[in-house]
Design an enzyme around this catalytic site. Structure first.
Site, PDB file in Angstrom:
ATOM      1  N   ARG A  21      25.234 -38.558 -12.089  1.00 16.62           N
ATOM      2  CA  ARG A  21      25.489 -37.796 -10.851  1.00 16.62           C
ATOM      3  C   ARG A  21      25.047 -38.532  -9.593  1.00 16.62           C
ATOM      4  O   ARG A  21      24.842 -37.920  -8.547  1.00 16.62           O
ATOM      5  CB  ARG A  21      24.841 -36.406 -10.897  1.00 16.62           C
ATOM      6  CG  ARG A  21      25.336 -35.552 -12.044  1.00 16.62           C
ATOM      7  CD  ARG A  21      25.082 -34.074 -11.788  1.00 16.62           C
ATOM      8  NE  ARG A  21      25.489 -33.305 -12.938  1.00 16.62           N
ATOM      9  CZ  ARG A  21      24.692 -33.020 -13.961  1.00 16.62           C
ATOM     10  NH1 ARG A  21      23.435 -33.424 -13.939  1.00 16.62           N
ATOM     11  NH2 ARG A  21      25.137 -32.320 -14.979  1.00 16.62           N
ATOM     12  N   LYS A  29      32.880 -43.950   1.520  1.00 15.70           N
ATOM     13  CA  LYS A  29      34.067 -43.452   0.801  1.00 15.70           C
ATOM     14  C   LYS A  29      34.268 -44.320  -0.435  1.00 15.70           C
ATOM     15  O   LYS A  29      34.365 -45.547  -0.324  1.00 15.70           O
ATOM     16  CB  LYS A  29      35.308 -43.540   1.678  1.00 15.70           C
ATOM     17  CG  LYS A  29      35.452 -42.413   2.676  1.00 15.70           C
ATOM     18  CD  LYS A  29      36.817 -42.489   3.335  1.00 15.70           C
ATOM     19  CE  LYS A  29      37.001 -41.383   4.354  1.00 15.70           C
ATOM     20  NZ  LYS A  29      38.284 -41.514   5.073  1.00 15.70           N
ATOM     21  N   GLU A  70      42.375 -54.287  10.128  1.00 19.45           N
ATOM     22  CA  GLU A  70      41.394 -53.202  10.279  1.00 19.45           C
ATOM     23  C   GLU A  70      40.497 -53.450  11.493  1.00 19.45           C
ATOM     24  O   GLU A  70      40.016 -52.509  12.120  1.00 19.45           O
ATOM     25  CB  GLU A  70      40.536 -53.054   9.002  1.00 19.45           C
ATOM     26  CG  GLU A  70      41.326 -52.646   7.741  1.00 19.45           C
ATOM     27  CD  GLU A  70      41.639 -51.154   7.637  1.00 19.45           C
ATOM     28  OE1 GLU A  70      41.523 -50.424   8.640  1.00 19.45           O
ATOM     29  OE2 GLU A  70      42.031 -50.707   6.528  1.00 19.45           O
ATOM     30  N   LYS A 110      32.318 -48.375  13.496  1.00 18.49           N
ATOM     31  CA  LYS A 110      32.427 -47.512  12.313  1.00 18.49           C
ATOM     32  C   LYS A 110      31.129 -46.741  12.093  1.00 18.49           C
ATOM     33  O   LYS A 110      31.149 -45.551  11.770  1.00 18.49           O
ATOM     34  CB  LYS A 110      32.782 -48.330  11.062  1.00 18.49           C
ATOM     35  CG  LYS A 110      32.895 -47.419   9.837  1.00 18.49           C
ATOM     36  CD  LYS A 110      33.887 -47.833   8.812  1.00 18.49           C
ATOM     37  CE  LYS A 110      34.019 -46.755   7.733  1.00 18.49           C
ATOM     38  NZ  LYS A 110      34.905 -47.078   6.661  1.00 18.49           N
ATOM     39  N   GLU A 139      34.158 -36.559   7.263  1.00 22.49           N
ATOM     40  CA  GLU A 139      35.507 -36.465   7.830  1.00 22.49           C
ATOM     41  C   GLU A 139      35.950 -35.029   8.088  1.00 22.49           C
ATOM     42  O   GLU A 139      37.031 -34.607   7.680  1.00 22.49           O
ATOM     43  CB  GLU A 139      36.526 -37.205   6.942  1.00 22.49           C
ATOM     44  CG  GLU A 139      37.799 -37.549   7.724  1.00 22.49           C
ATOM     45  CD  GLU A 139      38.728 -38.484   6.969  1.00 22.49           C
ATOM     46  OE1 GLU A 139      38.261 -39.535   6.495  1.00 22.49           O
ATOM     47  OE2 GLU A 139      39.910 -38.151   6.861  1.00 22.49           O
ATOM     48  N   ARG A 171      36.026 -38.648  12.223  1.00 19.73           N
ATOM     49  CA  ARG A 171      36.183 -39.764  11.280  1.00 19.73           C
ATOM     50  C   ARG A 171      37.650 -40.006  10.926  1.00 19.73           C
ATOM     51  O   ARG A 171      38.032 -41.121  10.571  1.00 19.73           O
ATOM     52  CB  ARG A 171      35.351 -39.524  10.010  1.00 19.73           C
ATOM     53  CG  ARG A 171      35.433 -40.692   9.053  1.00 19.73           C
ATOM     54  CD  ARG A 171      34.421 -40.646   7.940  1.00 19.73           C
ATOM     55  NE  ARG A 171      34.596 -41.813   7.089  1.00 19.73           N
ATOM     56  CZ  ARG A 171      33.737 -42.210   6.176  1.00 19.73           C
ATOM     57  NH1 ARG A 171      32.622 -41.533   5.977  1.00 19.73           N
ATOM     58  NH2 ARG A 171      33.980 -43.278   5.444  1.00 19.73           N
ATOM     59  N   ASN A 185      41.630 -43.428  10.231  1.00 19.29           N
ATOM     60  CA  ASN A 185      42.838 -43.507   9.403  1.00 19.29           C
ATOM     61  C   ASN A 185      44.083 -43.825  10.223  1.00 19.29           C
ATOM     62  O   ASN A 185      45.205 -43.644   9.750  1.00 19.29           O
ATOM     63  CB  ASN A 185      43.039 -42.184   8.651  1.00 19.29           C
ATOM     64  CG  ASN A 185      41.904 -41.902   7.698  1.00 19.29           C
ATOM     65  OD1 ASN A 185      41.418 -42.802   7.035  1.00 19.29           O
ATOM     66  ND2 ASN A 185      41.453 -40.661   7.648  1.00 19.29           N
ATOM     67  N   HIS A 194      47.118 -45.247   8.636  1.00 22.48           N
ATOM     68  CA  HIS A 194      46.948 -45.161   7.185  1.00 22.48           C
ATOM     69  C   HIS A 194      47.899 -44.183   6.508  1.00 22.48           C
ATOM     70  O   HIS A 194      48.177 -44.323   5.324  1.00 22.48           O
ATOM     71  CB  HIS A 194      45.498 -44.804   6.840  1.00 22.48           C
ATOM     72  CG  HIS A 194      44.551 -45.962   7.012  1.00 22.48           C
ATOM     73  ND1 HIS A 194      44.411 -46.640   8.200  1.00 22.48           N
ATOM     74  CD2 HIS A 194      43.703 -46.565   6.142  1.00 22.48           C
ATOM     75  CE1 HIS A 194      43.516 -47.595   8.061  1.00 22.48           C
ATOM     76  NE2 HIS A 194      43.067 -47.586   6.821  1.00 22.48           N
ATOM     77  N   HIS A 198      49.442 -45.899   3.574  1.00 23.41           N
ATOM     78  CA  HIS A 198      49.239 -45.462   2.185  1.00 23.41           C
ATOM     79  C   HIS A 198      50.574 -45.123   1.524  1.00 23.41           C
ATOM     80  O   HIS A 198      50.775 -45.398   0.339  1.00 23.41           O
ATOM     81  CB  HIS A 198      48.308 -44.252   2.137  1.00 23.41           C
ATOM     82  CG  HIS A 198      46.865 -44.603   2.344  1.00 23.41           C
ATOM     83  ND1 HIS A 198      45.873 -43.653   2.453  1.00 23.41           N
ATOM     84  CD2 HIS A 198      46.247 -45.796   2.438  1.00 23.41           C
ATOM     85  CE1 HIS A 198      44.705 -44.255   2.621  1.00 23.41           C
ATOM     86  NE2 HIS A 198      44.901 -45.554   2.619  1.00 23.41           N
ATOM     87  N   HIS A 240      46.655 -53.873   1.384  1.00 20.58           N
ATOM     88  CA  HIS A 240      46.247 -52.710   2.179  1.00 20.58           C
ATOM     89  C   HIS A 240      46.258 -53.015   3.680  1.00 20.58           C
ATOM     90  O   HIS A 240      46.821 -52.259   4.481  1.00 20.58           O
ATOM     91  CB  HIS A 240      44.852 -52.256   1.731  1.00 20.58           C
ATOM     92  CG  HIS A 240      44.326 -51.099   2.519  1.00 20.58           C
ATOM     93  ND1 HIS A 240      44.827 -49.821   2.419  1.00 20.58           N
ATOM     94  CD2 HIS A 240      43.357 -51.031   3.470  1.00 20.58           C
ATOM     95  CE1 HIS A 240      44.181 -49.013   3.247  1.00 20.58           C
ATOM     96  NE2 HIS A 240      43.284 -49.726   3.900  1.00 20.58           N
TER      97      HIS A 240
END
Ligand code: NAD
Ligand code: GLY
Length: 362
Positions: A123, A145, A187, A229, A239, A243, A247, A250, A254, A267
């Site tokens: 965990r 993330k 990026e 960042k 997010e 945040r 993206n 993205h 994506h 990417h």
């Protein structure tokens, strides 16, 4: 060359250390290791180049520790639940206890997958991110993330699990293929596009030195990107709001990656195309000017990045992927759009017809 540090504040603060040769610094690498088990996760390209440096440094600083390595195949197509299972198996084989630490040595694929393994093992155990691509140094190693992809979409299975430390050895960029360096610059440009127009000017002025791999220029670009960042994830770690600006490009990006089965554009390249499409969508919706979109496109082209939709992609298929994107909500498509250079915002309920219009003319 100097070592730079960027602090990421919030409930679980950590430090990003940036500099050449840091992977040889056993004291720095071992400092977060609370227990006696360390797993260095890397990929088949990075491990032969840099894993022994890390393992030797850790062993010299912590001769009492059990240090194992796990090498996964390289590439976005390997960021899968099955490879995640392999990494977890490696933790089991090591007998990793709750005070063990995962060292994610590689690009964003290794960072996301190894970080997710650390998030899930017992965990949640510690993870140190050791990014070796520019993209990972400026983005994926920071902010916690972690995820793997499904055939249905990118990063659909994952967790927020901030690293305990990030150590970016800029010396590793010397072995990075030029195409991957350019992908990282996409990026970097993103930060300028969303929150810092003056950074875009700096990038344009330093484009040749950055593309040439100049250590000082890269170090400055990494530190400025990480500072942006860090500020955003510190204010909005999960997010719930701001945040999402990270993206930018993205949602389109994506969808392109998924439609291409994570194969053709990498990417950063997909994000470059995505930012241009997002800028055009902003213009089409009357939020921004054509001139700003052209400036962004020109900078990306200067960095050798693609700015057009690859041939053969069906706009309707791309739209279907966007509906499953994590940024979409039950009520409709949500995009990060902008009001010009350095000024992005989240726009809900973007009409699908407007998105299709951009895709059909891209
Ligand atoms: P990558 O991890 O696939 O690395 C690119 C290629 O470079 C790979 O072939 C790798 O083996 C190789 N490589 C890495 N470092 C090297 C080095 N120093 N020398 C030689 N070869 C090297 O890709 P990436 O662009 O680093 O990361 C992309 C991934 O990051 C995507 O999966 C994306 O979804 C994810 N990402 C995550 C976040 C986040 O916040 N977690 C943010 C941005 C991107
Ligand atoms: N790369 C997007 C984020 O970290 O939120």
């Amino acid at each position: 060359m100097s070592v730079r540090q960027v602090e990421v504040g919030g409930a679980e603060p950590y430090r990003i250390t940036i500099g050449a040769g840091l992977l040889r610094d056993g004291g720095l690498l071992a400092q977060p290791l609370r227990g006696r088990h360390a797993l260095v996760v890397s990929d088949a390209n990075v491990a032969p180049l840099h894993a022994s440096t890390v393992i030797d440094a850790l062993r010299s600083a912590r001769p009492d520790a059990r240090i194992a390595s796990h090498v996964m195949p390289a590439g976005e197509q390997e960021k899968t639940l099955s490879r995640f299972g392999d990494a977890v198996d490696a933790l089991a084989a090591l007998g990793a206890t709750r005070d063990a630490c995962v060292y994610a040595l590689g690009g964003g694929v290794v960072g996301d997958l190894a970080g997710f393994a650390a998030a899930c093992w017992m965990r949640g155990i510690d993870c140190v991110q050791l990014p070796t691509t520019l993209l990972a140094m400026v983005d994926s190693s920071v902010g916690g993330k972690t995820a793997v992809d499904l055939p249905q979409g990118k990063n659909l299975v994952g967790a927020f699990h901030p690293p305990i430390a990030v150590v970016a050895d800029t010396g590793t960029l010397r072995t990075l293929p030029a195409r991957e360096l350019r992908a990282g610059l996409a990026e970097v440009v993103k930060y300028g596009a969303i929150v810092d127009a003056s950074f875009l000017d700096w990038l344009a002025a330093h484009s040749d030195t950055l593309l040439g791999g100049d250590a000082d220029a890269l170090s400055e670009a990494i530190a400025r990107s990480c500072t942006h960042k860090a500020a955003i994830v510190e204010r909005d770690p999960f997010e719930h709001g701001e945040r999402a600006l990270l993206n930018f490009g993205h949602t389109f990006g994506h969808a392109i990656e998924t439609a291409q089965d994570y194969g053709t554009l990498n990417h950063g390249e997909a994000v470059a195309v995505g930012m241009v499409l997002a800028a055009r969508l902003s213009t089409a919706l009357g939020l921004a000017t054509d001139t700003d979109a052209m400036i962004l496109q020109a900078l990306l082209q200067r960095f050798g990045l693609p700015t057009a939709l690859p041939a053969g992609l069906d706009p309707d298929v791309l739209l279907a992927h966007m509906r499953l994107d994590k940024k979409a909500q039950a009520s409709g498509l949500r995009f990060v759009l902008w009001e010009g250079l350095g000024r992005a915002r989240v726009v809900p309920d973007v009409p699908e017809e407007a998105v299709l219009g951009i895709l059909r003319n891209a």
